[in-house]
Design a protein around this motif. Structure first.
Motif, PDB file in Angstrom:
ATOM      1  N   ALA A 185      16.514  28.608  64.239  1.00  0.00           N
ATOM      2  CA  ALA A 185      17.415  28.584  63.014  1.00  0.00           C
ATOM      3  C   ALA A 185      18.294  29.701  62.854  1.00  0.00           C
ATOM      4  N   ALA A 186      19.713  29.435  62.797  1.00  0.00           N
ATOM      5  CA  ALA A 186      20.925  30.569  62.773  1.00  0.00           C
ATOM      6  C   ALA A 186      21.754  30.889  61.846  1.00  0.00           C
ATOM      7  N   SER A 187      22.287  31.463  61.526  1.00  0.00           N
ATOM      8  CA  SER A 187      23.155  31.831  60.440  1.00  0.00           C
ATOM      9  C   SER A 187      22.186  32.005  59.116  1.00  0.00           C
ATOM     10  N   ILE A 188      21.218  32.851  59.394  1.00  0.00           N
ATOM     11  CA  ILE A 188      20.168  33.024  58.042  1.00  0.00           C
ATOM     12  C   ILE A 188      20.937  34.193  57.476  1.00  0.00           C
ATOM     13  N   ARG A 189      20.752  33.914  56.227  1.00  0.00           N
ATOM     14  CA  ARG A 189      21.620  35.011  55.353  1.00  0.00           C
ATOM     15  C   ARG A 189      20.617  35.860  54.569  1.00  0.00           C
ATOM     16  N   SER A 190      19.343  35.188  54.320  1.00  0.00           N
ATOM     17  CA  SER A 190      18.627  35.912  53.073  1.00  0.00           C
ATOM     18  C   SER A 190      16.975  35.571  53.408  1.00  0.00           C
ATOM     19  N   VAL A 235      22.420  31.660  78.347  1.00  0.00           N
ATOM     20  CA  VAL A 235      23.959  31.532  78.302  1.00  0.00           C
ATOM     21  C   VAL A 235      24.129  30.481  76.998  1.00  0.00           C
ATOM     22  N   LYS A 236      24.961  31.000  76.131  1.00  0.00           N
ATOM     23  CA  LYS A 236      25.194  30.460  74.535  1.00  0.00           C
ATOM     24  C   LYS A 236      26.463  29.424  75.030  1.00  0.00           C
ATOM     25  N   LEU A 237      26.389  28.216  74.672  1.00  0.00           N
ATOM     26  CA  LEU A 237      27.459  27.229  74.693  1.00  0.00           C
ATOM     27  C   LEU A 237      27.648  26.536  73.411  1.00  0.00           C
ATOM     28  N   PRO A 259      21.040  25.584  64.922  1.00  0.00           N
ATOM     29  CA  PRO A 259      21.585  24.939  63.722  1.00  0.00           C
ATOM     30  C   PRO A 259      22.090  25.951  62.916  1.00  0.00           C
ATOM     31  N   PHE A 260      23.220  26.093  62.228  1.00  0.00           N
ATOM     32  CA  PHE A 260      23.532  27.079  61.674  1.00  0.00           C
ATOM     33  C   PHE A 260      23.451  27.150  59.901  1.00  0.00           C
ATOM     34  N   ILE A 261      22.403  27.217  59.545  1.00  0.00           N
ATOM     35  CA  ILE A 261      22.002  26.891  57.967  1.00  0.00           C
ATOM     36  C   ILE A 261      22.843  27.513  56.879  1.00  0.00           C
ATOM     37  N   GLY A 262      23.148  28.855  57.012  1.00  0.00           N
ATOM     38  CA  GLY A 262      23.850  29.565  56.124  1.00  0.00           C
ATOM     39  C   GLY A 262      25.340  28.917  55.997  1.00  0.00           C
ATOM     40  N   ARG A 263      26.057  28.330  56.899  1.00  0.00           N
ATOM     41  CA  ARG A 263      27.299  27.762  56.977  1.00  0.00           C
ATOM     42  C   ARG A 263      27.604  26.603  56.333  1.00  0.00           C
ATOM     43  N   LEU A 264      26.200  25.924  56.620  1.00  0.00           N
ATOM     44  CA  LEU A 264      25.878  24.379  55.831  1.00  0.00           C
ATOM     45  C   LEU A 264      25.791  24.661  54.180  1.00  0.00           C
ATOM     46  N   THR A 296      23.898  36.898  70.406  1.00  0.00           N
ATOM     47  CA  THR A 296      25.291  37.646  70.031  1.00  0.00           C
ATOM     48  C   THR A 296      25.909  36.470  69.947  1.00  0.00           C
ATOM     49  N   ASN A 297      27.357  36.786  69.711  1.00  0.00           N
ATOM     50  CA  ASN A 297      28.441  35.874  69.568  1.00  0.00           C
ATOM     51  C   ASN A 297      29.528  36.671  69.536  1.00  0.00           C
ATOM     52  N   PRO A 298      30.896  36.165  69.825  1.00  0.00           N
ATOM     53  CA  PRO A 298      32.146  36.984  69.768  1.00  0.00           C
ATOM     54  C   PRO A 298      32.534  37.696  68.814  1.00  0.00           C
ATOM     55  N   MET A 347      13.700  32.243  64.343  1.00  0.00           N
ATOM     56  CA  MET A 347      14.832  32.285  63.787  1.00  0.00           C
ATOM     57  C   MET A 347      15.706  33.545  64.074  1.00  0.00           C
ATOM     58  N   THR A 348      16.884  33.679  63.984  1.00  0.00           N
ATOM     59  CA  THR A 348      17.663  34.828  64.128  1.00  0.00           C
ATOM     60  C   THR A 348      18.514  35.141  62.953  1.00  0.00           C
ATOM     61  N   ALA A 349      18.240  36.568  62.656  1.00  0.00           N
ATOM     62  CA  ALA A 349      18.780  37.090  61.428  1.00  0.00           C
ATOM     63  C   ALA A 349      19.495  38.372  61.648  1.00  0.00           C
ATOM     64  N   VAL A 369      16.850  39.003  66.929  1.00  0.00           N
ATOM     65  CA  VAL A 369      18.052  39.666  65.857  1.00  0.00           C
ATOM     66  C   VAL A 369      19.442  39.290  66.180  1.00  0.00           C
ATOM     67  N   ASP A 370      19.995  39.173  65.194  1.00  0.00           N
ATOM     68  CA  ASP A 370      21.289  38.578  65.524  1.00  0.00           C
ATOM     69  C   ASP A 370      22.555  39.622  65.252  1.00  0.00           C
ATOM     70  N   THR A 371      22.818  40.445  66.350  1.00  0.00           N
ATOM     71  CA  THR A 371      23.694  41.479  66.525  1.00  0.00           C
ATOM     72  C   THR A 371      23.941  41.956  67.731  1.00  0.00           C
TER      73      THR A 371
HETATM   74  O1  G3P Z   1      23.633  33.112  65.130  1.00  0.00           O
HETATM   75  C1  G3P Z   1      24.697  32.399  64.581  1.00  0.00           C
HETATM   76  C2  G3P Z   1      25.018  33.495  63.450  1.00  0.00           C
HETATM   77  O2  G3P Z   1      25.755  34.714  63.822  1.00  0.00           O
HETATM   78  C3  G3P Z   1      26.313  33.064  62.332  1.00  0.00           C
HETATM   79  O3  G3P Z   1      25.859  33.636  61.278  1.00  0.00           O
HETATM   80  O4  G3P Z   1      26.288  34.388  59.129  1.00  0.00           O
HETATM   81  O5  G3P Z   1      28.276  34.008  60.801  1.00  0.00           O
HETATM   82  O6  G3P Z   1      27.073  32.230  59.677  1.00  0.00           O
HETATM   83  P1  G3P Z   1      27.005  33.541  60.148  1.00  0.00           P
END
Ligand code: G3P
Length: 217
Positions: A162-167, A82-84, A128-133, A27-29, A182-184, A5-7
């Motif tokens: 698989a990250a940046s999952i939007r749907s 550790v996320k780099l 890999p950030f799929i939503g941002r692509l 998580t991310n900043p 996958m992280t969503a 879970v991406d939160t």
């Molecule tokens: O795990 C990376 C993710 O948080 C980025 O998602 O929707 O900000 O592209 P998003």
């Protein structure tokens, strides 16, 4: 496929975890900012809830500083990954930290070649950030497909996260391809349960049930 879970929202993590839907957390900043919490405090709390890997991201740009931050974050709990970022310095830090036996998640991956480098540097996960692509009119799921082929060609053990999952469609697509994880965000995970035919079917069953005049309890 594992579900992360991406939160950094502790209540959402707890709720999904009780349902068995959480194999890990990322998580991310930006997510730390959204939580309004102190990174060390909130990450420690998340690590106590979830058994699986919890990714916590460094913010330094030079390898030495990334390594120092990574060691500090890894000291929070044994399940920290550790996320780099996928930069040359990030790869150097990946090599050192993974050599120390720490889990490393290499993030901000947008190409197969970047994924190859992360695997060779010993990453446990590549993100890999799929939503941002998709946002810039490229094909995010195609990248997952390509990385799957390349990793399988050479037997790399790095897990494709698989990250940046939007749907919900993203989730089904990456599962079909064979992403390891996958992280969503929590709301996307909740949406996976919804289908209009489920709602319509339930409404019609309940209407007929009322007509029987029966009760189960
Ligand atoms: O795990 C990376 C993710 O948080 C980025 O998602 O929707 O900000 O592209 P998003």
């Amino acid at each position: 496929m594992k579900f992360f879970v991406d939160t950094a929202d502790v209540d959402a993590i707890r709720e999904l975890n009780e349902l068995g839907m959480v194999d890990g957390v990322t998580t991310n900043p930006s997510l730390i900012l959204k939580s309004g919490r102190d990174i060390l405090e909130v990450t420690k709390e998340i690590c106590a809830i979830v058994d699986g890997p919890v990714s916590a991201e460094v913010v330094a740009l030079e390898a030495d500083k990334m390594i120092a931050e990574g060691r500090h974050l890894a000291g929070i709990a044994p399940n920290i990954a550790v996320k780099l970022p996928l930069t040359w310095d990030g790869l150097k830090a990946c090599k050192v930290l993974s050599g120390e036996g720490k889990m490393v998640n290499v993030t901000l991956c947008f190409s197969v070649n970047q994924a190859l480098l992360a695997a060779k540097a010993g990453a446990s996960f590549i993100s890999p950030f799929i939503g941002r692509l998709d946002d810039i009119n490229l094909d995010g799921t195609e990248l997952i497909e390509d990385i799957r082929v390349v990793y399988d060609n050479y037997g790399f053990g790095t897990e494709i996260l698989a990250a940046s999952i939007r749907s919900p469609n993203h989730v089904a697509d990456v599962a079909r391809i064979g992403a390891d994880v996958m992280t969503a965000p929590p709301d996307v995970i909740r949406k996976l349960a919804s289908h209009p035919l489920t709602d319509a079917g339930l409404a019609s069953f309940l209407k007929d049930w009322e007509k029987t005049g029966q009760k189960i309890l």
